[in-house]
Design an enzyme around this catalytic site. Sequence first.
Site, mmCIF file in Angstrom:
data_model
loop_
_atom_site.group_PDB
_atom_site.id
_atom_site.type_symbol
_atom_site.label_atom_id
_atom_site.label_comp_id
_atom_site.label_asym_id
_atom_site.label_seq_id
_atom_site.Cartn_x
_atom_site.Cartn_y
_atom_site.Cartn_z
ATOM 1 N N GLU A 158 -27.713 -10.634 -3.657
ATOM 2 C CA GLU A 158 -27.151 -10.224 -4.895
ATOM 3 C C GLU A 158 -25.809 -10.852 -5.206
ATOM 4 O OE1 GLU A 158 -28.274 -8.794 -7.611
ATOM 5 O OE2 GLU A 158 -26.638 -8.143 -8.439
ATOM 6 N N ASP A 159 -24.843 -10.786 -4.149
ATOM 7 C CA ASP A 159 -23.591 -11.173 -4.140
ATOM 8 C C ASP A 159 -23.196 -12.379 -3.675
ATOM 9 O OD1 ASP A 159 -23.276 -8.947 -5.892
ATOM 10 O OD2 ASP A 159 -22.405 -7.611 -3.952
#
Length: 745
Positions: A105-106
């Site tokens: 996600e990051d």
Amino acid sequence: MELLPLTSKKSNQIKDEWSQCKTPFQTPSLVRINNIIENLKSYSKTGDVSLVEKAYIFSAKVHQGQVRLSGEPYLIHPLQVSYILTQMKMDEICVATGLLHDTVEDTYASIEEIKTLLGTEIATMVDGLTKLSKINFRSTEERQAENFRKMILSMAKDIRVILIKLADRLHNMRTLEFLPAEKQKIIAQETLDIYSPIANRLGIDWIKAELENLAFKHLYPEKFNYLDEKIKTQQNKRNQYIEEVKKMISKKLDSITLCEEIKGRVKQYYSIFKKMLHQQIDFDQVYDLIAFRIIVGSIKDCYEVLGIIHSVWKPVPGRFKDFIAMPKANMYQSLHTTVIGPYGERMEIQIRTPEMQQIAEEGIAAHWKYKEDKEIDKRDGQMFSWLRQMLEWQHELKDPKEFLETFRTNLFPDEVYVFTPKGEVKAFPQGATPLDFAYSIHTDVGNRCVGARANSRMVQINYQMLNGDTIEIITSNRQNPRKDWLKIVKTSRARTKIRQWNRLEQQNDNIKKGKELCQQNFKKYNVDFTKLYKSGEIKKSGEELGFHDGQDLLAAIGYGKIPVNHLIKKFVPPEKLEQQQPIRQKKKPVKKKLKSPAQSRVIQVKGLDNILTNFAKCCNPLPGDKIIGYITKGKGVTIHTEGCPRLLDTNPERRIETNWTPDKEFTHTTKIKVICHNTPGLLAEISGAISQQEINIKGAAISTNKSHQSVCIFEVEVKNLDHLHDTISAIQHIKGVKKVVRMRL
Ligand code: MN
């Protein structure tokens, strides 16, 4: 996006506050990978920590340079999450996934990379977490919350994904105060609406309690502080009281059983708050602030202790709950009672065994023996060994199956949950399509649907919606429902609407045909049909003939229900009429009519071949009815339905067993009586519904009863009982229809 780290003066203060609330596990403010590995080794059967080490190195690499708002390294967050997972005694795969949960996600890390490095299982879980993190619960409406919870539960194919999500949310909640106030409230509310109920459902009591209290603190800070202060100022007094009661209890119990533990604690802030709110009382009026817990060795001891407690202090009626005999759906077991304590105050007392205590705290995590069941897992290709373990553990239950069913439906419902563009969640059966979605919004949206966007990507109308999809319907004014849509849709609403439209469409077709027929036939007598139509004459005739209006009449003519001459008669003298043969419709709208073969072939009479049979007029049996033959004098066998009153009057000795010959189809004439409101268009709708069933209407009679309702008797040709029942139920579904019955005699 992740929230904030924990190491600050402020957050240490929170932890102090929590030490009086119920948090069985202390988390060090600075977690290192060694702490996680130590924890894991303390309970892991295999002791294999290489996956966790690998995951740590990878996570540290990809998160490198990232900082949280506080300026601390980002890595603190996944370490905390993983540490919480070791407190839940999760297996190494789960703990390793905790370290990686935000990487895709990051960071620039990809699922493929994780798969290559750490295997499919971890990669699949990280993928699941990434998908969950992308869901945005925009609507805060309460009725939506349950759908959100179900969506999360059904999205996670592996229950461990949900446990990681809970650990993630717990750490985020613990560090919530660093966010802007507005954001704090949104996240706290979401926690209360969605995540703490999930923790509760999975039976992980301490996570549920901590999430609730943290959310409470951020949503209602003044109330939280008020409670906190109140409870703190009386702390010494209360501790004395707790010690005193504990001594009294242990003294009473010592002679009878070995008591493993007696604990007294102030109830959770949030539950006190709820009580104040619910009962509209002030803090000082909340009497049972303190709950005692007695842990004893066996179930038998639990009941024995209960008996002693009740003999010492008077029980409050209606407050005893036996969750041992009847565990909660999340497996919680315990005895609960409230008694009037030594100073006339109410005390809640819980009695349970150490196993029950473990389950109350850890829920399904307590049953986490994933590794041991590896063989079974492989065979099933599923990761739900915990379900089986629960079943094993539940063998003492009266109905473990029912328990399991509840759990399964809660976790893996046969439904998909999708978002509207406005962020509302709608539930559909598995396999439902954008068409179902469109019809759930509005009939017109369904009728005009040409396609859809799922998460901004164009999809076909037969696309099977997936959990978490955001669906946007594309419509076109030129689109009309098609019959083959019936094969695509999964909801009954969509199906009904498509059928209705088709019926309406057919009606329009019939009107058109009827008009053409009239124009052709009227021409032969030099009558201008169009003129009559425009002047309202046709409408009048329609009403005279028992139709709602001219349109209905034309539809009946177009459909072939009544001959065109019926109408012509009204405008042309009879002698003229006889000279001409009317032009008939070329194509019959009704499918090929089945011929009536000799009845003897339809009926099998026991022991008799080729005997003459006829159907009794009194009960008019249909294939599918249970039938009995009656041997007449000279006229063969008359077939009655079983239970026909006329048959009951006959000589039993003349009755004979008869059956329908299977697969012999022909049409039978029968009558249907419909009682309905005297509303415009209703008759047309009813006859439409009948023709929809591919039934020929032989005749119809309409009258009005005393209550000014229309009574219509249709003489129809049906294939069998099922066919008749389908027709009756189709008519029953029409709005305005009061009663539909099959007529006998
Ligand atoms: Mn996270």
